[in-house]
Design an enzyme around this catalytic site. Structure first.
Site, PDB file in Angstrom:
ATOM      1  N   GLN A 195       0.836  -1.196   0.000  1.00  0.00           N
ATOM      2  CA  GLN A 195       0.000   0.000   0.000  1.00  0.00           C
ATOM      3  C   GLN A 195       0.873   1.249   0.000  1.00  0.00           C
ATOM      4  OE1 GLN A 195      -2.576  -2.067   3.342  1.00  0.00           O
ATOM      5  NE2 GLN A 195      -3.353  -0.012   3.042  1.00  0.00           N
ATOM      6  N   PHE A 226      -5.957  -3.977   3.329  1.00  0.00           N
ATOM      7  CA  PHE A 226      -6.697  -3.824   4.591  1.00  0.00           C
ATOM      8  C   PHE A 226      -5.841  -3.244   5.709  1.00  0.00           C
ATOM      9  CE2 PHE A 226      -8.485  -7.540   2.280  1.00  0.00           C
ATOM     10  CZ  PHE A 226      -9.650  -6.935   1.849  1.00  0.00           C
ATOM     11  N   GLU A 230       0.337  -1.609   4.686  1.00  0.00           N
ATOM     12  CA  GLU A 230       0.663  -0.178   4.770  1.00  0.00           C
ATOM     13  C   GLU A 230       2.130  -0.028   5.173  1.00  0.00           C
ATOM     14  OE1 GLU A 230      -2.027   2.354   7.038  1.00  0.00           O
ATOM     15  OE2 GLU A 230      -0.492   3.886   7.208  1.00  0.00           O
ATOM     16  N   ARG A 308      -5.255   7.444  16.838  1.00  0.00           N
ATOM     17  CA  ARG A 308      -6.599   7.431  16.250  1.00  0.00           C
ATOM     18  C   ARG A 308      -7.626   6.838  17.226  1.00  0.00           C
ATOM     19  NH1 ARG A 308      -9.144   8.576  11.369  1.00  0.00           N
ATOM     20  NH2 ARG A 308      -7.316   8.990  10.094  1.00  0.00           N
ATOM     21  N   ARG A 340      -7.846  -1.593   8.599  1.00  0.00           N
ATOM     22  CA  ARG A 340      -9.064  -0.823   8.317  1.00  0.00           C
ATOM     23  C   ARG A 340      -9.728  -0.273   9.598  1.00  0.00           C
ATOM     24  NH1 ARG A 340     -13.205  -3.465   3.926  1.00  0.00           N
ATOM     25  NH2 ARG A 340     -14.076  -1.540   3.095  1.00  0.00           N
ATOM     26  N   PHE A 342      -7.956   1.483  11.877  1.00  0.00           N
ATOM     27  CA  PHE A 342      -6.709   2.009  12.423  1.00  0.00           C
ATOM     28  C   PHE A 342      -6.856   2.506  13.862  1.00  0.00           C
ATOM     29  CE2 PHE A 342      -2.928   4.948  12.027  1.00  0.00           C
ATOM     30  CZ  PHE A 342      -2.039   4.073  11.415  1.00  0.00           C
ATOM     31  N   THR A 438      -3.762  11.276  10.473  1.00  0.00           N
ATOM     32  CA  THR A 438      -3.661  12.099  11.675  1.00  0.00           C
ATOM     33  C   THR A 438      -2.317  12.822  11.706  1.00  0.00           C
ATOM     34  OG1 THR A 438      -2.894  10.181  12.930  1.00  0.00           O
ATOM     35  CG2 THR A 438      -5.253  10.660  12.979  1.00  0.00           C
ATOM     36  N   ALA A 507      -5.903   5.333   5.297  1.00  0.00           N
ATOM     37  CA  ALA A 507      -6.646   6.394   5.983  1.00  0.00           C
ATOM     38  C   ALA A 507      -7.880   6.839   5.202  1.00  0.00           C
ATOM     39  CB  ALA A 507      -5.721   7.578   6.295  1.00  0.00           C
ATOM     40  N   GLU A 711     -12.839   3.141   5.210  1.00  0.00           N
ATOM     41  CA  GLU A 711     -12.857   2.591   6.563  1.00  0.00           C
ATOM     42  C   GLU A 711     -14.156   2.755   7.344  1.00  0.00           C
ATOM     43  OE1 GLU A 711      -9.150   4.828   7.226  1.00  0.00           O
ATOM     44  OE2 GLU A 711      -8.446   3.013   8.216  1.00  0.00           O
TER      45      GLU A 711
END
Ligand code: LUZ
Ligand code: MOS
Length: 755
Positions: A195, A226, A230, A308, A340, A342, A438, A507, A711
């Protein structure tokens, strides 16, 4: 694909023609890389002997940490994770050696001949235990609004409790993996299932001791990410790249399913404490929570996930006094990572449990407290952002009206009166999810557009297609901006040489960030074309030019020009037909010292009604129906958005119900295959999913006002937990059902027949 719906990838997927990393034709002499991973969850490596293994037929080389040419470090946020273990191991499945072989079978045989002696050290798998021992991965965080201490003294009702939520395996259909080969000038090219192409590039550059300019990462597409790819794709990219670069041969590193499950991290499990205070009118006056995040053995993305959790600790509710704390706890499990939502889902589960606890104890309907405390415009989030364009109440009320919840409640009650061994339960689950990384810095993107002299268009962005349909949306953006057919546009693979310094596709922000960058590039070319028309073709600067369905309109009248001949003319006149676009989300900022700011471009809202039936003899359950009102804004692609919504709901239900990640006390993963880790299949999905598109405009910061959708819908799945719990309590009002997810059939049985 039509200009406003459908998925460009659909035909390729159903016919098997879509290309993934392992489908790329490999070069002659390709090597296979297998990982020898730690059998212990914590210990000192006393000795390791691979001399016999290295002599075996087909084995080309065995690499240890000593062979890493640059830095033996892959930590993204915090440099605390070696690529290959050095002296100590911290989780079962931690890579120690790379076995490089002419074929996979040889590598597998060689692994059996490796002798390792590890002196065991104490293993911690529980985050609260890690916290007690002071083992933290990053600094703890606290969000404060108002004064909870003072507020609690004035509350009529106070409830305290504890919740647990489990891990979740990403279970992308395509496992992790990379294929790399050396190229001239001491460089390397990597095809990666990631990702985050730039994350892989940065990690490889660090591990090889090269500039990022010598590392090219290309991503054709992913069979799912998912969140699992990442950050954690980087290790596999680095293993393939290091082999290719040192041995000057192409190399492939793709783990099998069980290796992937054992070696990679999952959704962070959380153990949490809550305290909620209400006044006599059931207004939530104060909320406190402490979150113990199970981070695993290295920080990975856990510090950002932790953040988060705090951002979403109060979900869709307005709470005047809030004090929430989060600790990222270091345990001897594979480093847990993005999934997903996070950290958002983990935070929301806790406040939903607190509200349910309060309502149950007060003998009132949970929905009464939920609706009464729903946020609205002008309220302030605990992190200082003011609520605007709020759709929380609209979504909730539309569920109540559109699906006639009063009638459904009656039906459920009647059913429960008439049936002894089957009970129904229902729940409402509101969701408010902030859109933006974020980390403010990450909210930027770029795109590269070439209009070729025949009028065809090539588009490159930083967006990674992982099944979510972002390529379809990118094509729509370019088609809409140019006023041309989608068929004219080709979406290129995601490549760090064409588009640099990308943020990962994550995100929920991929279409917004990359779409806006793409729009910027297309607008630049369009501006040049229009000014060319005015100055060279008509000679009138005042004219209004437009392209609609490939026809050039001048002052609302169709001209002799269409897209194709306009491009030919422009090229002859040496107009620049390529452009690089850039986008950085405006207005957002965040101050970590005060924990206040405006971190999100906007929020996505929605509410789900979930109805379930529990079989009170067997402890099994079925999801009868999930009825959703979701705030898509002005959807640019209803097919793709609906698919994201349905998929998110099912994945969220899986997390809350049947997906159970189990490690034993030695840190060994027991749910290590598809036979022992169950995700929803066609028999377990809700019998009906109704998704109602809320009628709204959407935010200007969303691409064409089509709001982010990746998400937020996952968190509707939390409703399944409470609906099942309610059904169990309908059977046995005295049942003790702790707020522990997943609520597996075993837990249902213990609730039904416990005391
Ligand atoms: N990744 C990230 C994410 O690095 N920052 C985020 O805020 C985020 N949010 C959701 C999913 N992935
Ligand atoms: Mo993610 S959890 O990679 O958006």
């Amino acid at each position: 694909m039509k200009n406003n719906s459908g998925n460009i990838d659909a035909a390729g997927h159903v016919t098997g023609r879509s290309t993934y990393v392992d489908d790329i034709p490999v070069m002659e002499g390709v090597l296979f890389v297998k990982v020898f991973d730690s059998p212990n969850a914590h210990g000192k490596i006393k000795s390791i002997d691979f001399s016999a293994a290295e002599q075996m037929e087909g084995i080309v080389k065995i690499f240890s940490c000593k062979d890493v040419p640059g830095e033996n470090q892959i930590g993204g946020i915090i440099p605390d994770e070696p690529l290959l273990a050095d002296g100590e191991v911290h989780f079962q499945g931690q890579p120690i050696l790379l076995i490089v072989a002419e074929n996979e079978d040889a590598a597998e045989e060689a692994i059996k001949a490796i002798k390792i002696d590890i002196e065991p050290l104490p293993v911690i798998t529980d985050p609260r235990e890690a916290f007690k021992q002071g083992k933290l991965l990053s600094v703890s965080r606290k969000f404060v609004k108002g004064d909870t201490g003072n507020a609690f003294t004035k509350c009529k009702y106070i409830f305290e409790g504890r919740t647990e939520s489990g891990g979740q395996e990403q279970l992308y259909l395509e496992t992790q993996g990379a294929y790399a080969y050396p190229i001239e000038h001491n460089s390397v090219k990597i095809f990666s299932s990631t990702q985050g192409p730039t994350q892989v590039q940065r990690t490889v550059a660090r591990v090889l001791g090269l500039g990022m300019n010598k590392v090219e990462v290309d991503v054709p597409r992913l069979g799912g990410g998912f969140g699992g790819k990442e950050d954690q794709a980087s290790a596999w990219g680095a293993m393939a790249a290091m082999t290719a670069w040192i041995l000057k041969r192409p190399a492939k590193c793709i783990p099998h399913r069980m290796e992937d499950m054992r070696m990679t991290g999952k959704r962070n499990p959380y153990s949490s404490d809550y305290k909620i205070g209400l006044d006599e009118g059931y207004n939530i006056m104060a909320y406190e929570a402490t979150f113990y995040q199970n981070g695993g053995a290295a920080a990975d993305l856990s510090p950002a996930i932790l953040e988060r959790t705090l951002f979403h600790a109060t979900n869709s509710y307005h709470v005047p006094n809030v004090n929430v704390t989060a600790h990222s706890c270091k345990t001897n499990l594979p480093p847990n990572t993005a999934f997903r939502g996070f950290g958002g889902p983990q935070g929301m589960f806790v406040i939903e449990a607190a509200i349910d606890h309060a309502a149950r104890s007060l003998g009132i309907d949970t929905t009464l407290i939920q609706r009464k405390n729903m946020m609205d415009n002008g309220d302030e989030f605990p992190y200082g952002q003011i609520v605007t364009e709020c759709e929380a109440k609209h979504c909730w009320d539309e569920v109540v009206n559109a699906y006639d919840i009063e009638a459904i409640k009656k039906e459920v009650n009647t059913f429960n009166q008439q049936n002894t061994f089957h009970k129904k339960g229902l729940s409402m689950m509101p969701v408010c999810f902030g859109i933006s990384f974020t980390n403010t810095m990450m909210n930027q993107a770029r795109a590269l557009v070439h209009v070729y002299s025949d009028g065809s268009v090539g588009v490159s962005t930083g967006a990674v297609e992982m099944g979510q349909g972002v390529n379809s949306k990118m094509i729509q953006v370019a088609a809409k901006c140019f006023g041309i057919a989608a068929e004219r546009i080709k979406l290129e693979s995601t490549n760090t040489t064409r588009v640099a310094n990308t943020s990962p596709s994550a995100a929920s922000s991929t279409a917004d960030l990359n779409g806006k960058a793409l729009l910027d590039a297309c607008d630049q070319i369009k501006e040049r074309l229009f000014s060319f028309i005015k100055t060279e073709l008509t000679g009138n600067e005042e004219e209004r030019v437009e392209i609609k369905e490939e026809v050039v309109y001048i002052n609302d009248e169709a001209s002799v020009f269409n897209w194709k001949n306009l491009i030919q003319q422009a090229f002859i006149k040496r107009i620049n037909l390529s452009a690089k676009g850039h986008y950085a989300t405006p207005y957002i900022y965040y101050d970590k010292t005060t924990e206040k700011g405006h971190p999100f471009a906007y929020h996505v809202y929605g509410t789900a009604l979930t109805i379930v039936t529990v079989d009170c003899i067997r402890g099994t359950y079925e999801i009868d129906e999930v009825d959703v009102v979701h705030d898509f804004g002005t959807s640019i692609n209803r097919d793709v958005d609906l698919g994201q919504c349905e998929g998110g709901i099912v994945q969220g239900i899986g997390w809350m119900t049947m997906e159970e990640v189990v490690y034993n006390e030695n840190g060994k993963l027991l749910s290590n295959a598809l036979s022992t880790y169950k995700i929803p299949d066609i028999y377990a999905v809700p019998k009906k999913i109704n998704v109602h598109f809320l009628n709204t405009d959407g935010s200007d910061l969303a691409i064409f006002k089509s709001k982010a959708v990746g998400e937020p819908p996952l968190m509707y799945g939390i409703g399944a937990y409470f609906a099942i719990r309610n059904a169990v309590l309908a059977f046995n009002a005295k049942a003790s059902v702790p707020y522990e997810a997943p609520i597996t059939p075993e837990k249902v049985l213990m609730g039904l027949y416990g005391n």
